[in-house]
Enzyme design. Structure first.
Site, mmCIF file in Angstrom:
data_model
loop_
_atom_site.group_PDB
_atom_site.id
_atom_site.type_symbol
_atom_site.label_atom_id
_atom_site.label_comp_id
_atom_site.label_asym_id
_atom_site.label_seq_id
_atom_site.Cartn_x
_atom_site.Cartn_y
_atom_site.Cartn_z
ATOM 1 N N MET A 1 0.838 -1.181 0.000
ATOM 2 C CA MET A 1 0.000 0.000 0.000
ATOM 3 C C MET A 1 0.880 1.240 0.000
ATOM 4 O O MET A 1 2.035 1.200 0.410
ATOM 5 C CB MET A 1 -0.937 0.008 1.208
ATOM 6 C CG MET A 1 -0.247 0.135 2.558
ATOM 7 S SD MET A 1 -1.341 -0.210 3.960
ATOM 8 C CE MET A 1 -2.688 0.918 3.655
ATOM 9 N N CYS A 2 0.349 2.340 -0.479
ATOM 10 C CA CYS A 2 1.063 3.602 -0.450
ATOM 11 C C CYS A 2 1.286 4.038 0.989
ATOM 12 O O CYS A 2 0.706 3.491 1.918
ATOM 13 C CB CYS A 2 0.269 4.676 -1.181
ATOM 14 S SG CYS A 2 0.090 4.365 -2.930
ATOM 15 N N GLN A 3 2.122 5.039 1.163
ATOM 16 C CA GLN A 3 2.433 5.558 2.483
ATOM 17 C C GLN A 3 1.955 7.001 2.588
ATOM 18 O O GLN A 3 2.219 7.822 1.694
ATOM 19 C CB GLN A 3 3.940 5.492 2.735
ATOM 20 C CG GLN A 3 4.490 4.072 2.775
ATOM 21 C CD GLN A 3 4.198 3.370 4.085
ATOM 22 O OE1 GLN A 3 4.150 3.979 5.141
ATOM 23 N NE2 GLN A 3 4.000 2.059 4.018
ATOM 24 N N LYS A 80 2.629 3.822 -4.628
ATOM 25 C CA LYS A 80 2.734 2.539 -5.310
ATOM 26 C C LYS A 80 1.566 2.483 -6.293
ATOM 27 O O LYS A 80 0.407 2.351 -5.898
ATOM 28 C CB LYS A 80 2.665 1.367 -4.335
ATOM 29 C CG LYS A 80 2.784 0.014 -5.016
ATOM 30 C CD LYS A 80 2.643 -1.123 -4.039
ATOM 31 C CE LYS A 80 2.707 -2.461 -4.783
ATOM 32 N NZ LYS A 80 2.457 -3.607 -3.882
#
Length: 274
Positions: A1-3, A80
């Site tokens: 997952m993105c941050q 991402k």
């Protein structure tokens, strides 16, 4: 997952320490290599730095890491990609004007079959579900409050409705700020910490870096840091329960009557983005 990374303070504060650990997650300690960005509010203005390169290797990120920009509200994102190519226009956070002030937005998640009708006032430049959601969200706020509002309870109530609606299409973790306050919606994973006197000595989880905040703050300072996962390994972070929208002002959560949205259940290992 993105941050996701956010900061909300009661006095202008730099984010150099937190950003040093956060930046490492873009290709060094994690596999998010599809771009990154950060936005700082300064008065009525906003400084936005975007780079479609991995943050761990980015000269722009190196600049930000050592550039002590002091701000009351900061939003950062490491991407991402799932929807939209790896391009500058698809890099978060996104910025738009509404009611004569800037709004900054970053999203972690994957919205499926999300094709809302826009009025035309806000239009995506890129091809991500995230920017489309941001435009739709601002569209709805503009319709709901045609004269604008700075009332945090009114904004929160409308954003809860939108989080439920948009979140029905998938994972919708997001950070949103107009420079006065910062909203944080947890669909699956988000946490925060409030630092105030007596300040801790904090150590980053992603880099061997320690800071004693007592040496760089005053006893009246208060700073809330919001992140996808804890940035330090020796402090107690508060996990936001999935399906809740919090609002931060002056470095702490605002007391609101109801923060619940719709909790989403995602299978372990689901690949998500932004």
């Amino acid at each position: 997952m993105c941050q996701l990374l956010g900061m909300n303070c009661n006095v202008p504060t730099d984010i150099c320490f937190s950003f040093a650990g956060f930046r490492a997650r873009g290709g060094l300690t994690d596999h998010h290599r599809d771009g990154w960005g950060i936005a700082f509010f300064e008065g009525a203005g906003a400084r936005v730095f975007l780079d479609p390169s991995p943050s761990a290797d980015s000269p722009v990120a190196e600049l930000v890491k050592h550039y002590p920009i002091r701000s009351l509200n900061v939003i950062a994102h490491i991407r991402k990609a799932t929807q939209g190519e790896v391009r500058l226009e698809n890099t978060h956070p996104f910025q738009r004007e509404l009611w004569g002030r800037y709004w900054i937005f970053a999203h972690n998640g994957n919205l499926k079959n999300f094709a809302p009708t826009l009025t035309g006032r806000f239009q995506p430049v890129g091809t991500t579900d995230s920017e489309l959601a941001f435009c739709y969200l601002l569209d709805r706020l503009a319709q709901r409050f045609p004269q604008g509002t700075r009332d945090i309870a009114e904004l929160h109530a409308e954003l809860r409705v939108l989080a439920i609606e948009i979140g029905s299409h998938g994972e919708f973790n997001f950070l949103l700020s107009d420079g006065d306050q910062l909203f944080a919606h947890c669909s699956s994973r988000l946490c925060y910490i409030v630092r105030k006197a007596p300040f801790p000595v904090a150590h980053l989880a992603d880099e061997d870096l320690t800071v004693d905040f007592n040496e760089v703050t005053t006893p009246l300072d208060r700073v809330a840091v919001i992140a996808t996962t804890p940035l330090t390994d020796n402090e107690r972070w508060t996990q936001i329960a999935p399906g809740n929208l919090l609002a931060f002002r002056d470095g702490e959560p605002v007391a609101l009557r109801d923060t619940a949205t719709v909790a989403q259940d995602y299978p372990r290992g689901t690949v998500t983005n932004a």
